[in-house]
Design an enzyme around this catalytic site. Structure first.
Site, PDB file in Angstrom:
ATOM      1  N   HIS A  31       0.845  -1.189   0.000  1.00  0.00           N
ATOM      2  CA  HIS A  31       0.000   0.000   0.000  1.00  0.00           C
ATOM      3  C   HIS A  31       0.875   1.231   0.000  1.00  0.00           C
ATOM      4  O   HIS A  31       2.091   1.135  -0.075  1.00  0.00           O
ATOM      5  CB  HIS A  31      -0.917  -0.013   1.236  1.00  0.00           C
ATOM      6  CG  HIS A  31      -1.953  -1.072   1.155  1.00  0.00           C
ATOM      7  ND1 HIS A  31      -2.931  -1.073   0.203  1.00  0.00           N
ATOM      8  CD2 HIS A  31      -2.161  -2.177   1.897  1.00  0.00           C
ATOM      9  CE1 HIS A  31      -3.693  -2.140   0.372  1.00  0.00           C
ATOM     10  NE2 HIS A  31      -3.248  -2.823   1.384  1.00  0.00           N
ATOM     11  N   THR A  32       0.223   2.361   0.109  1.00  0.00           N
ATOM     12  CA  THR A  32       0.963   3.614   0.130  1.00  0.00           C
ATOM     13  C   THR A  32       2.138   3.530   1.083  1.00  0.00           C
ATOM     14  O   THR A  32       1.998   3.157   2.230  1.00  0.00           O
ATOM     15  CB  THR A  32       0.036   4.729   0.638  1.00  0.00           C
ATOM     16  OG1 THR A  32      -1.236   4.541   0.056  1.00  0.00           O
ATOM     17  CG2 THR A  32       0.588   6.076   0.279  1.00  0.00           C
ATOM     18  N   GLN A  33       3.301   3.887   0.544  1.00  0.00           N
ATOM     19  CA  GLN A  33       4.481   3.772   1.401  1.00  0.00           C
ATOM     20  C   GLN A  33       4.784   5.121   1.997  1.00  0.00           C
ATOM     21  O   GLN A  33       4.062   6.074   1.808  1.00  0.00           O
ATOM     22  CB  GLN A  33       5.685   3.349   0.568  1.00  0.00           C
ATOM     23  CG  GLN A  33       5.387   2.378  -0.524  1.00  0.00           C
ATOM     24  CD  GLN A  33       5.845   2.929  -1.875  1.00  0.00           C
ATOM     25  OE1 GLN A  33       6.385   4.018  -1.974  1.00  0.00           O
ATOM     26  NE2 GLN A  33       5.627   2.167  -2.919  1.00  0.00           N
ATOM     27  N   TRP A 138       7.200   7.117  -5.413  1.00  0.00           N
ATOM     28  CA  TRP A 138       6.996   8.355  -4.660  1.00  0.00           C
ATOM     29  C   TRP A 138       7.886   9.468  -5.195  1.00  0.00           C
ATOM     30  O   TRP A 138       8.872   9.857  -4.568  1.00  0.00           O
ATOM     31  CB  TRP A 138       7.290   8.092  -3.177  1.00  0.00           C
ATOM     32  CG  TRP A 138       6.566   9.036  -2.285  1.00  0.00           C
ATOM     33  CD1 TRP A 138       6.877  10.336  -2.040  1.00  0.00           C
ATOM     34  CD2 TRP A 138       5.403   8.738  -1.505  1.00  0.00           C
ATOM     35  NE1 TRP A 138       5.979  10.873  -1.151  1.00  0.00           N
ATOM     36  CE2 TRP A 138       5.073   9.914  -0.806  1.00  0.00           C
ATOM     37  CE3 TRP A 138       4.614   7.593  -1.321  1.00  0.00           C
ATOM     38  CZ2 TRP A 138       3.971   9.992   0.052  1.00  0.00           C
ATOM     39  CZ3 TRP A 138       3.525   7.675  -0.460  1.00  0.00           C
ATOM     40  CH2 TRP A 138       3.213   8.865   0.211  1.00  0.00           C
TER      41      TRP A 138
END
Lengths: 260, 280
Positions: A31-33, A138
């Site tokens: 998931h979003t890191q 990111w």
């Protein structure tokens, strides 16, 4: 009797829904890191004969200024420069993808090569697809080069898959501090025709100085890349901020309103 | 030619180094009606003769648009052409979606060449039974490629495939020096003349049986059929077959003979009655 051994021991489909065999081969759920090692702003401005980019050489580990020799402007193919801010390991992955892309593109030797608009579209697809899997790279990326009609090309794409294009773009802190300064000389599409290389460089140097004053995760050592519409790419390294004044630091006591 | 013991599958060589199934696939192309292609320095043109199975039936589509800058003309098993053209469309779309650029003609043609070659080297598969003339325009200019079931893909200034195509090839060989600087109109007329030479005796080029595709600089791939084809035929003037007329330097083509798949010159064709079939 169900003769398929892979169904033995499974809960009933009519009660619990049909078994999804994809579970068997799935990797870990990502998931979003959080980004770990990061690079700060990348700035870019179009001028009459091309595009100029600047990015400092700092890779921060949170508030620690961990690596001061990180190059964040990447030459791709013959005529394109990609500037990357954000997570450095994701930047290195993007570098790998781009390297492979160029290698494969060169297999045929057929006179067709990927240029800035193509690399930009490719990266946009990659970034958007990763965000759609809730596993983003990111980063915020600038792609600079020239368009098919010979005019300068500059595009932005980020971890959300957002894309846009303008004569001046900056990522991170640069979006707040540098863009207003860059827009003083180029605010609308077409303004770049009136800007010389010297003016563009002066604007970028000024912005890098301002960012070193105000961005707490920046460095005074940076690289400047120039991509001309003739197809020449130069990356000048180890540029330092000049003529800074830190005398105000003398008077500072504590934080904020404290005077003693 | 038809009594070979090495022709049971596509992956067996004969003692003389031939793959008979692949060669038989090339025969399928010769059964289809003719298609002709040619290039100038600014345009690529393909023209084809459409066939109908019976008088009341429709004419088989012979030219297919792949993308704004690409089109193909087919001869042979048209279902195989459909599959290949869908694949080419996917490749073209993919290039626009991922890279925002029209796919280079040589690359899409290599992709179908590789696809066709696979069917000559995997047990149980049969080679595609269709030949294609791929006309396209990209950054390096206009291109014409010929695709064959063997996977061979070659670029040409002028090419012809299908029944009686040798006559068209002869016309192209005699006139190709004029193609490079020809205008679009002249190029199409050359193509139509070459196509006319493939007509059987007493047949003629009609709006219903002629298909024209053009692409080039500042010109997206455009298909001319039926009424649009009629306008080109009016410019051509004489639409009748040249066979059976007394022309001193054009002998009737000789009977078919065996030929290996790769480099030998193409065999001449028999001038048989057109077979009754729905394939193009």
């Amino acid at each position: 009797m169900d003769h398929m051994p892979e169904n033995w021991g499974r809960p009933r489909s009519d009660v619990y829904g049909v078994y999804n065999p994809a579970i068997h081969n799935a990797g870990p759920t990502t998931h979003t890191q959080q980004p770990s090692i990061t690079g700060t702003s990348v700035l870019a401005i179009k001028y009459n004969k091309g595009v100029m980019l600047a990015a400092d050489n700092l890779a921060s580990y949170g508030s620690l200024a961990r690596f001061t020799d990180q190059e964040r402007l990447i030459k791709v193919g013959k005529e394109t420069v990609v500037g990357v801010s954000g997570d450095v390991s994701d930047m290195q992955y993007i570098q790998l993808l781009l390297e492979r892309l160029i290698i494969e593109d060169n297999y045929e030797q057929d006179g067709h090569n990927l240029r800035a608009p193509h690399i930009y579209e490719y990266l946009s697809r990659v970034m958007y697809n990763r965000r759609s899997k809730i596993d983003p790279l990111w980063n915020a990326i600038l792609v600079a080069g020239k368009k098919d009609d010979g005019s300068p090309f500059l595009g932005y794409v980020d971890l959300l898959g957002v894309t846009y294009s303008a004569p001046t773009i900056a990522t991170g802190f640069g979006a707040y501090l540098a863009i207003p300064l860059l827009r003083k000389i180029a605010s609308d599409d077409g303004d770049e025709k009136r800007i010389t290389e010297q003016q563009a460089r002066a604007a970028l140097d000024e912005c890098m100085k301002v960012l070193f004053y105000r961005d707490a995760r920046s460095l005074d050592k940076y690289s400047v890349a120039t991509v001309t519409t003739d197809g020449e790419v130069t990356i000048e390294q180890n540029v330092r901020c000049q003529d800074m004044s830190w005398r105000f630091a003398d008077h500072i006591r504590g934080y904020g309103t404290q005077t003693m | 030619m038809f009594r070979n013991s090495y022709d049971n599958d596509s992956i067996t060589y004969s003692p003389t180094g031939r793959l008979f199934q692949v060669e038989y696939a090339l025969e399928a192309i010769k059964q289809g009606s003719a298609a002709v292609g040619l290039v100038s320095k600014t345009h690529a043109v393909i023209v084809a003769l459409k066939r109908s199975a019976e008088e009341l039936g429709s004419y088989q589509k012979k030219i297919i648009r792949i993308d704004d800058h690409l089109g193909i003309a087919l001869a042979g098993l048209s279902p195989d052409a459909r599959v290949l053209s869908n694949f080419m469309r996917q490749q073209a779309m993919s290039s626009r979606m991922i890279y925002n650029r029209p796919i280079p003609v040589s690359r899409v043609v290599s992709a179908i060449g590789d696809k066709a070659q696979r069917n000559t080297q995997i047990y149980g598969r049969r080679p595609y039974g269709v030949g294609l003339l791929v006309a396209g325009f990209d950054e390096t200019g206009p291109h014409l490629f010929e695709f064959q079931p063997s996977g061979t893909v070659l670029e040409y200034f002028g090419a012809a495939i299908g029944a009686r195509s040798q006559s068209a090839r002869t016309y192209l060989e005699r006139n190709f020096e004029q193609f490079h600087d020809a205008s679009l109109e002249d190029l199409v007329l050359h193509g139509l003349r070459a196509l006319r030479d493939t007509l059987a005796q007493d047949k003629e080029l009609l709006a219903q049986n002629t298909s024209i595709g053009v692409v080039g600089l500042d010109l997206k791939f455009t298909l001319y059929d039926n009424d649009d084809a009629r306008e080109w035929l009016e410019k051509l003037g004489d639409v009748g077959s040249t066979r059976g007329r007394q022309l001193p330097d054009e002998p009737e083509p000789a009977a078919t003979e065996d030929a290996p798949v790769t480099d030998a010159p193409p065999p001449e064709e028999t001038d048989t009655v057109e077979p009754i079939e729905t394939d193009a």
